[in-house]
Design an enzyme around this catalytic site. Structure first.
Site, PDB file in Angstrom:
ATOM      1  N   HIS A  39      -3.666  -4.277  -5.592  1.00  0.00           N
ATOM      2  CA  HIS A  39      -3.540  -3.622  -3.468  1.00  0.00           C
ATOM      3  C   HIS A  39      -5.419  -3.733  -4.033  1.00  0.00           C
ATOM      4  O   HIS A  39      -6.049  -2.369  -3.899  1.00  0.00           O
ATOM      5  CB  HIS A  39      -3.547  -1.543  -3.923  1.00  0.00           C
ATOM      6  CG  HIS A  39      -3.560  -1.274  -2.650  1.00  0.00           C
ATOM      7  ND1 HIS A  39      -3.628  -0.088  -2.464  1.00  0.00           N
ATOM      8  CD2 HIS A  39      -3.054  -1.587  -0.659  1.00  0.00           C
ATOM      9  CE1 HIS A  39      -4.038   0.043  -1.357  1.00  0.00           C
ATOM     10  NE2 HIS A  39      -3.885  -1.062  -0.225  1.00  0.00           N
ATOM     11  N   GLU A  44      -6.213  -1.040  -6.406  1.00  0.00           N
ATOM     12  CA  GLU A  44      -5.811  -0.194  -7.589  1.00  0.00           C
ATOM     13  C   GLU A  44      -4.681  -0.969  -8.348  1.00  0.00           C
ATOM     14  O   GLU A  44      -3.725  -1.582  -7.301  1.00  0.00           O
ATOM     15  CB  GLU A  44      -4.965   0.630  -6.219  1.00  0.00           C
ATOM     16  CG  GLU A  44      -6.502   1.477  -5.638  1.00  0.00           C
ATOM     17  CD  GLU A  44      -5.265   2.739  -4.675  1.00  0.00           C
ATOM     18  OE1 GLU A  44      -5.275   3.707  -4.864  1.00  0.00           O
ATOM     19  OE2 GLU A  44      -3.892   2.239  -4.127  1.00  0.00           O
ATOM     20  N   ASN A  83      -4.299   6.955  -0.429  1.00  0.00           N
ATOM     21  CA  ASN A  83      -3.807   6.815   0.566  1.00  0.00           C
ATOM     22  C   ASN A  83      -3.400   8.289   0.542  1.00  0.00           C
ATOM     23  O   ASN A  83      -2.251   9.141   1.489  1.00  0.00           O
ATOM     24  CB  ASN A  83      -2.379   5.437   0.654  1.00  0.00           C
ATOM     25  CG  ASN A  83      -3.968   4.197   1.727  1.00  0.00           C
ATOM     26  OD1 ASN A  83      -3.844   4.904   2.420  1.00  0.00           O
ATOM     27  ND2 ASN A  83      -3.010   3.740   1.474  1.00  0.00           N
ATOM     28  N   SER A 127       0.922  -1.901  -0.181  1.00  0.00           N
ATOM     29  CA  SER A 127       0.133   0.008  -0.242  1.00  0.00           C
ATOM     30  C   SER A 127       0.928   1.770   0.067  1.00  0.00           C
ATOM     31  O   SER A 127       0.193   2.154   0.150  1.00  0.00           O
ATOM     32  CB  SER A 127      -0.845  -0.124   0.909  1.00  0.00           C
ATOM     33  OG  SER A 127      -0.135  -0.013   2.106  1.00  0.00           O
TER      34      SER A 127
END
Length: 393
Positions: free
Chosen positions: A138, A150, A188, A117
């Site tokens: 991800h 992702e 993120n 991540s």
């Protein structure tokens, strides 16, 4: 059906295995710890039993899914895998060591992927003799429930590898988005202000309350009641774990060469150091002890709107910058934030609703007040304002 091998039998690895097995794939879960493998197996049985009880699936289907998953400490079982996904500790050296070993076992056409991540995929892929078959995949936790995945090609990744990985994950009934290999990818990265700006406002005392849980409650109330977010930032950080959330923030901050936009908060650092990690420790921004009374927020709509507007414009600015720097497409950025972290709207669509002029003026007002690079307006927003454009015009 193709075969998947998952490295790491923790919560994420087990969840990924469940997703693939439900889609009909044969799956091998590998871990060096036999106890963790046993827990993974027991967890999957429990999940399947619960799905049967809730009549989401029948007993026969549950047994077939479980029958497709094998557990092993021996990586030689990867030999005939079509896809290998690593879901272990976020440590670059350990991942590189694992991938070197895996490459010696699998076929030449096997796609090798990492669920990282926060780490550089280019760095992980560099450990392989043939990094063209390496890609980032991800998932979000819990993998069986969260729709978003992702897909992140490294600079070494072949186009065919990215396409095949995306097609496979799409076939697992997941919603995939493509992201560039930059710190935090889409979610993120873009979500940092949701936590960071809320912490900053708390530290400034903007909630107009004494330091303590009431200030957290007021900010959470504003974001939920006025903004439509499912959880407030402090509730969400307590749910994720302050240790995890702080580490991600610190990693992104360092990865962006200490760009002040991603600067971590001393409040969260101290909470983490004190062991106030949130729900899992019984105390975080809120007290989760039995009988503890949750503090009442100050329900002042004018104050709440100030809190929402400041956080929202910072999120929009981050999303606009991600588009400006070609991290992902307009649609994938908005999809990632609504499906990956359950935002009530795509941030770029939200920007259109508020008005690009509003976004630029809010960012400039923050910069004029603080004179910190943290509040610099994205060049894309400024250009769009000058040309009277919108994201979905």
């Amino acid at each position: 059906m193709p075969k998947l091998s998952v490295i790491g039998a923790g919560t994420m690895g087990t969840g990924i295995a469940q997703v693939a097995a439900t889609a009909g794939w044969d799956v091998v879960i590998n871990d060096t710890n036999s106890d963790i493998l046993e827990k993974s197996s027991a967890s999957l049985v429990k999940v399947m039993n619960r799905l049967v009880e809730k009549e989401k699936i029948d007993r026969e289907t549950a047994d077939k899914i479980l029958g497709r998953i094998d557990f092993t400490e021996d990586q030689q079982y990867f030999e005939n895998s079509d896809l290998v996904i690593e879901a272990i500790i976020e440590n670059l050296e350990i991942k590189q060591k694992v991938f070197k070993a895996v490459e010696e076992i699998v076929r030449e056409d096997t796609i090798i992927a990492s669920n990282t991540s926060s780490l550089s995929l280019a760095s992980i892929g560099a450990s392989l003799k043939d990094p063209s078959r390496f890609v980032g995949i991800h998932f979000f936790n819990p993998a069986p429930l969260m729709p978003l995945v992702e897909i992140i090609p490294a600079v070494q990744t072949a186009e065919e590898t990215t396409k095949q990985a995306k097609d496979w994950v799409d076939s697992w009934k997941k919603l995939t988005v493509l992201a560039k290999d930059t710190p935090g990818f889409i979610v993120n990265r873009v979500a940092r202000p949701f936590y960071g700006e809320s912490l900053r406002m708390y530290e400034e005392g903007i909630a107009d309350l004494p330091a303590g849980q009431a200030g957290f409650a007021t900010i959470d109330w504003a974001m939920k009641e006025l903004g439509g977010f499912r959880m407030g930032p402090f509730e969400l950080m307590d749910f994720i774990g302050n240790d995890i959330n702080y580490t991600v923030t610190e990693t992104v901050f360092a990865s962006f060469f200490y760009d002040p936009r991603y600067k971590p908060s001393f409040t969260q650092k101290r909470m983490s150091e004190a062991g106030f990690l949130g729900r899992k420790s019984g105390r975080g921004y809120y007290d989760y002890a039995e009988g503890a009374v949750k503090p009442e927020p100050k329900k002042d709509e004018k104050l709440g709107q100030q809190i929402l507007d400041r956080t929202l414009v910072m999120l929009i600015n981050e999303a606009a910058d991600a588009l400006f720097l070609n991290i992902a497409s307009r649609e994938d950025i908005d999809t990632a934030m609504t499906k990956g972290v359950n935002y009530p709207k795509g941030l770029l669509k939200w920007a259109d609703e508020k008005g690009i002029d509003w976004c630029v003026e809010k960012m400039d007002a923050l910069y004029d007040e603080y004179r910190e690079d943290r509040y610099r307006c994205s060049p894309l927003l400024r250009r769009m304002k000058d040309k009277k454009q919108s994201f979905y015009g």
